[in-house]
Design an enzyme around this catalytic site. Sequence first.
Site, mmCIF file in Angstrom:
data_model
loop_
_atom_site.group_PDB
_atom_site.id
_atom_site.type_symbol
_atom_site.label_atom_id
_atom_site.label_comp_id
_atom_site.label_asym_id
_atom_site.label_seq_id
_atom_site.Cartn_x
_atom_site.Cartn_y
_atom_site.Cartn_z
ATOM 1 N N LYS A 127 -23.168 57.971 -71.499
ATOM 2 C CA LYS A 127 -21.800 57.546 -71.747
ATOM 3 C C LYS A 127 -21.646 57.202 -73.230
ATOM 4 C CE LYS A 127 -18.339 55.069 -69.065
ATOM 5 N NZ LYS A 127 -18.097 54.013 -68.056
ATOM 6 N N GLU A 137 -13.328 47.215 -52.670
ATOM 7 C CA GLU A 137 -12.292 46.198 -52.489
ATOM 8 C C GLU A 137 -12.191 45.709 -51.051
ATOM 9 O OE1 GLU A 137 -11.357 48.532 -56.141
ATOM 10 O OE2 GLU A 137 -11.821 49.092 -54.074
ATOM 11 N N ARG A 160 -6.004 48.672 -51.864
ATOM 12 C CA ARG A 160 -7.047 49.312 -51.066
ATOM 13 C C ARG A 160 -7.599 48.389 -49.976
ATOM 14 N NH1 ARG A 160 -10.998 52.652 -54.841
ATOM 15 N NH2 ARG A 160 -10.312 54.367 -53.543
#
Length: 628
Positions: free
Chosen positions: A280, A365, A393
């Site tokens: 990354k 979540e 969610r």
Amino acid sequence: MLLEQINQPEDLKKLSIEQLEQLAAETRQFLIQKLSVTGGHLSSNLGVVELTIALHYLFNSPDDKFIFDVGHQSYVHKMFTGRMDKFDTLRKYKGMCGFVKRSESEHDVWEAGHSSTSLSAAMGMAMARDLKGEHNKVIAIIGDGALTGGMAFEAMNHIGHEKKNLMVILNDNEMSIAPNVGALHNYLGKIRSDRNYVKVKEEVEYLIKKIPAIGGTLAKTLEKVKDSLKYMVVSGVLFEELGFTYFGPVDGNNLPVLLETLKQAEKVEGPVMVHVLTLKGKGYTPAEKDSYAWHGASPYKIESGQMLKSVGPPMYTDVFGNTLIELAKQDERIVAVTPAMPSGSGLTTFSKHFPNRMIDVGIAEQHAATLCAGLASEGIKPVFAVYSTFLQRAYDQIVHDICRANLNVIFAIDRAGFVGPDGETHQGVYDIAYMRSIPNIVLMMPKDENELRHMLKTSVEYDDGPIAVRYPRIAGLGVSMDEPLRTIPIGSWEVLRPGDSAVVLAVGPMIPIAMEAAEQLSKEGVQLRVVNARFIKPLDEAMLLQLAKEHVPIITLEEGAQPGGFGSAVLEFYSSQSIYGLQVKIIGIPDYFVEHGSVPEQRREVGLTVDRLVSDVQALMPRKRQRA
């Protein structure tokens, strides 16, 4: 430059491997340059340059379907599909979206701003392909962070059962927005660092080098044998047991190796998992050193990596985090829970103060919500810090596990209202409508950062069930902070400005708009009363009844969805009291998805402005005078 020759994916196929590697370097420089001005998701896109090149080189978009999980790592994909000239408008109003967007290009076959959806979508597309008798490839690209989401596991279970031809590329950069947590992350770590593979690979390389004067063909064959050994030695047993043929891990930033692996994977019948390791932030030193900070970068200076952030009042998020530390020092029952967003939710410093009272569950979540219910059932004070858009969610868990049981869970709902450049997938404009309809919950929003502190104190002191405080993704107003913290009477509103011509019931960041409108109207002799409607549920029923007696025109003003929102609650109350004939005007967000741009631009688009409020109040005045 090679980059100037790339207008569509077909142009990539004309290049040699050496030219593709040059193209990768040019692509990184393009992204670093453009995002220094616009901001955006830099580190994740720098990491997938070679992977995106390989996909477009080997496969045929849009016939072959590329499904990017979340979609914020699709900038390179956008570059190679005819949108390179639109990068100056990235994440700007009416400009190019920072996520995959179907209306932008035929190459964007799936759009998402939330994680863990790609595998389910890919399975649906693969099944549709087979039902239609077609033969295109379906390829899902999912990160190791997103793979922790329960939805991804549900999809893998189904994919492995059905045995459809489908490729999943696990883009493993060892981090999502925050450090990954959980058993799956640990499992992937074992695969990455498997010493058996490393040992065998080193021994084979040594033997190959010892063979004198081997020919080119034999050398290539032995190299393939060496690369193939990892599939025999490294354990991908989890994915294999789920029904996937596992390839990896392979260096996702090594283009020749990546191309060869994808070619092998393409030949396999049934579902395939290709595990690629990417860096990354690759190619830009500041992003490589701190990919968390560079996940969603603001504009920056390329040479120094200094981000160009404005100086001013603290963000609501930071006020939340600092206040929670203050409260946690006084109450050891308080724990913070986050679904992979400790930094974005302002909890990084809290985690340093209270490492044992900071719970990061990863991108989960639903689990986080029910975990909070379990904690609350045992006398703990869980503070569920979550973005409004991600709390969607966990709706079933809020209803079934928290509110139905009337458990004392505290919801700290960040990014409530418009969120600016992240746009329609991240707008926090639905939580009022989907939460206020649930029994037992208290829902409030502060007028400024000082009141946020008192609302958090109120939440901690409240013992009668679930309670939620929502706050925006903006800086505070720069008001002074009261000491000590105090509790606010549940369901109480406050009059900020007197007036008898009309009343505006304003919520949260709409209060400055209401105050400015009142000031303008006062010059015309219209006295607009401004009320801080800080409790969305329960309403201040005593004040509403008093307004009905005064028969004063009422305007509700909220940065939330108008259907089912705060204004609807006011109308429902008057209906329940059989009070009719009042003038009640609702100003909120209309029934459509508002796209990306700055928050002021988004507010102007839907009419959450001083001018609109002034106009609406003026329109109410003649009718009031005629009755008099």
